[in-house]
Each structure stands twice: as structure tokens, then as C-alpha cells.
Design a protein around this motif. Structure first.
Motif, PDB file in Angstrom:
ATOM      1  N   LEU A 116       0.838  -1.200   0.000  1.00  0.00           N
ATOM      2  CA  LEU A 116       0.000   0.000   0.000  1.00  0.00           C
ATOM      3  C   LEU A 116       0.873   1.250   0.000  1.00  0.00           C
ATOM      4  N   VAL A 117       0.533   2.220  -0.848  1.00  0.00           N
ATOM      5  CA  VAL A 117       1.280   3.468  -0.926  1.00  0.00           C
ATOM      6  C   VAL A 117       0.298   4.636  -0.885  1.00  0.00           C
ATOM      7  N   GLU A 118       0.412   5.469   0.157  1.00  0.00           N
ATOM      8  CA  GLU A 118      -0.464   6.627   0.291  1.00  0.00           C
ATOM      9  C   GLU A 118       0.127   7.844  -0.410  1.00  0.00           C
ATOM     10  N   SER A 119      -0.753   8.731  -0.826  1.00  0.00           N
ATOM     11  CA  SER A 119      -0.346  10.017  -1.392  1.00  0.00           C
ATOM     12  C   SER A 119      -1.475  11.019  -1.184  1.00  0.00           C
ATOM     13  N   GLY A 120      -1.171  12.286  -1.432  1.00  0.00           N
ATOM     14  CA  GLY A 120      -2.197  13.318  -1.356  1.00  0.00           C
ATOM     15  C   GLY A 120      -2.165  14.167  -0.114  1.00  0.00           C
ATOM     16  N   GLY A 121      -1.277  13.834   0.821  1.00  0.00           N
ATOM     17  CA  GLY A 121      -1.185  14.654   2.019  1.00  0.00           C
ATOM     18  C   GLY A 121      -0.582  16.012   1.704  1.00  0.00           C
ATOM     19  N   GLY A 122      -0.635  16.899   2.687  1.00  0.00           N
ATOM     20  CA  GLY A 122      -0.076  18.222   2.503  1.00  0.00           C
ATOM     21  C   GLY A 122      -0.532  19.157   3.584  1.00  0.00           C
ATOM     22  N   SER A 123      -0.316  20.447   3.351  1.00  0.00           N
ATOM     23  CA  SER A 123      -0.695  21.474   4.305  1.00  0.00           C
ATOM     24  C   SER A 123      -1.867  22.271   3.745  1.00  0.00           C
ATOM     25  N   VAL A 124      -2.834  22.546   4.594  1.00  0.00           N
ATOM     26  CA  VAL A 124      -4.026  23.270   4.175  1.00  0.00           C
ATOM     27  C   VAL A 124      -4.542  24.096   5.338  1.00  0.00           C
ATOM     28  N   GLN A 125      -5.231  25.157   5.038  1.00  0.00           N
ATOM     29  CA  GLN A 125      -5.828  25.962   6.105  1.00  0.00           C
ATOM     30  C   GLN A 125      -7.146  25.333   6.561  1.00  0.00           C
ATOM     31  N   ALA A 126      -7.533  25.660   7.770  1.00  0.00           N
ATOM     32  CA  ALA A 126      -8.803  25.165   8.311  1.00  0.00           C
ATOM     33  C   ALA A 126      -9.949  25.521   7.365  1.00  0.00           C
ATOM     34  N   GLY A 152     -10.389  23.899   4.587  1.00  0.00           N
ATOM     35  CA  GLY A 152      -9.987  23.424   3.273  1.00  0.00           C
ATOM     36  C   GLY A 152     -10.232  21.930   3.093  1.00  0.00           C
ATOM     37  N   SER A 153      -9.795  21.424   1.940  1.00  0.00           N
ATOM     38  CA  SER A 153     -10.020  20.028   1.585  1.00  0.00           C
ATOM     39  C   SER A 153      -8.744  19.381   1.065  1.00  0.00           C
ATOM     40  N   LEU A 154      -8.661  18.089   1.254  1.00  0.00           N
ATOM     41  CA  LEU A 154      -7.608  17.266   0.671  1.00  0.00           C
ATOM     42  C   LEU A 154      -8.221  15.923   0.294  1.00  0.00           C
ATOM     43  N   ARG A 155      -7.636  15.285  -0.714  1.00  0.00           N
ATOM     44  CA  ARG A 155      -8.035  13.926  -1.046  1.00  0.00           C
ATOM     45  C   ARG A 155      -6.819  13.020  -0.977  1.00  0.00           C
ATOM     46  N   LEU A 156      -6.880  12.065  -0.080  1.00  0.00           N
ATOM     47  CA  LEU A 156      -5.817  11.075   0.048  1.00  0.00           C
ATOM     48  C   LEU A 156      -6.114   9.887  -0.860  1.00  0.00           C
ATOM     49  N   SER A 157      -5.048   9.306  -1.390  1.00  0.00           N
ATOM     50  CA  SER A 157      -5.165   8.111  -2.209  1.00  0.00           C
ATOM     51  C   SER A 157      -4.305   7.005  -1.610  1.00  0.00           C
ATOM     52  N   CYS A 158      -4.763   5.801  -1.755  1.00  0.00           N
ATOM     53  CA  CYS A 158      -4.011   4.623  -1.313  1.00  0.00           C
ATOM     54  C   CYS A 158      -3.970   3.667  -2.497  1.00  0.00           C
ATOM     55  N   ALA A 159      -2.818   3.581  -3.121  1.00  0.00           N
ATOM     56  CA  ALA A 159      -2.643   2.707  -4.278  1.00  0.00           C
ATOM     57  C   ALA A 159      -2.101   1.367  -3.813  1.00  0.00           C
ATOM     58  N   ALA A 160      -2.736   0.306  -4.259  1.00  0.00           N
ATOM     59  CA  ALA A 160      -2.366  -1.021  -3.804  1.00  0.00           C
ATOM     60  C   ALA A 160      -1.833  -1.872  -4.948  1.00  0.00           C
ATOM     61  N   SER A 161      -0.904  -2.711  -4.612  1.00  0.00           N
ATOM     62  CA  SER A 161      -0.439  -3.722  -5.550  1.00  0.00           C
ATOM     63  C   SER A 161      -0.748  -5.082  -4.950  1.00  0.00           C
ATOM     64  N   GLY A 162      -0.991  -6.043  -5.781  1.00  0.00           N
ATOM     65  CA  GLY A 162      -1.381  -7.356  -5.281  1.00  0.00           C
ATOM     66  C   GLY A 162      -2.728  -7.724  -5.842  1.00  0.00           C
TER      67      GLY A 162
END
Length: 122
Positions: free
Chosen positions: A4-14, A16-26
Motif C-alpha cells: 500500500l502506498v499513500e499520497s495526497g497529504g499536505g498542508s491546508v488551512q482550516a 480546506g479540503s484534501l483527497r488522500l489516495s491509497c494505491a495497492a499492488s497485489g
């Protein structure tokens, strides 16, 4: 084996929005339940949300209900966490995890990603 590999994190002001992704192999990922956990500095890791292998059942922590949405695209072997109306208390490292069972994925999942940092400033 599932990686599993996560991405999409970061810094945002209160607010705001973010979308995290979890890419899987297998090749078994589409038959596995998936969860998002988070861990803030000095605090225990907590379950944020979980989704069944087919996406029909979802669960959320009370603290994120109505703000976060978990979803998955099995054709892309990816699970998402859409986070809206973010608050400073959402600041944490977010981890993706997978297991065969929707109950145990929220307790002792055997597969984990490396985590992605989410920072929400006031």
C-alpha cells in the motif's frame, strides 16, 4: 501479499479540503477491506474510516462523520479519503491499511502503508 502506498497529504488551512489516495499492488486487493487510520503527535493511532471490499459498506469515526468520505475504485486498485471542512485537530499522519475482514481491518490489519502527513493550520 499487498503493498500500500499513500499520497495526497499536505498542508491546508482550516476549512480546506484534501483527497488522500491509497494505491495497492497485489491481485487480491479487490477482495480486501480497507481502512484509513491517523496518528497525531503524542496520541495513539485511531481508526478514521473503513470500507468493505465492494464499497457497499462504510464506517466513520464520529469525529469525521459528515466531513470525510471513503471510496474505492477496484479497477484502479485505489482507495480514497476525501476530507472536507478540515480542522486543526485533523492534523496527523494518515495511514492506509488492508485486511480480509471489515471488523479486523479496524483493529489489527496485517497490511499497512508508510503514511502521509496532513497538516491543517488555523
Amino acid at each position: 501479499q499487498v503493498r500500500l502506498v499513500e499520497s495526497g497529504g499536505g498542508s491546508v488551512q482550516a476549512g480546506g479540503s484534501l483527497r488522500l489516495s491509497c494505491a495497492a499492488s497485489g491481485r487480491t486487493f479487490s477482495s480486501m477491506c480497507t481502512a484509513w487510520f491517523r496518528q497525531a503527535p503524542g496520541k495513539e493511532r485511531e481508526l478514521v474510516s473503513a470500507i468493505s471490499w465492494g464499497g457497499r459498506r462504510t464506517d466513520y469515526a464520529d469525529s469525521v462523520k459528515g466531513r470525510f468520505t471513503i471510496s474505492r475504485d477496484n479497477a484502479k486498485n485505489t482507495v480514497y479519503l476525501q476530507m472536507n471542512s478540515l480542522k486543526p485537530e485533523d492534523t496527523a499522519v494518515y495511514y492506509c491499511a488492508a485486511d480480509l475482514n471489515l471488523i479486523t481491518v479496524g483493529i489489527v490489519p496485517p497490511y499497512w502503508g508508510q503514511g502521509t502527513q496532513v497538516t491543517v493550520s488555523s
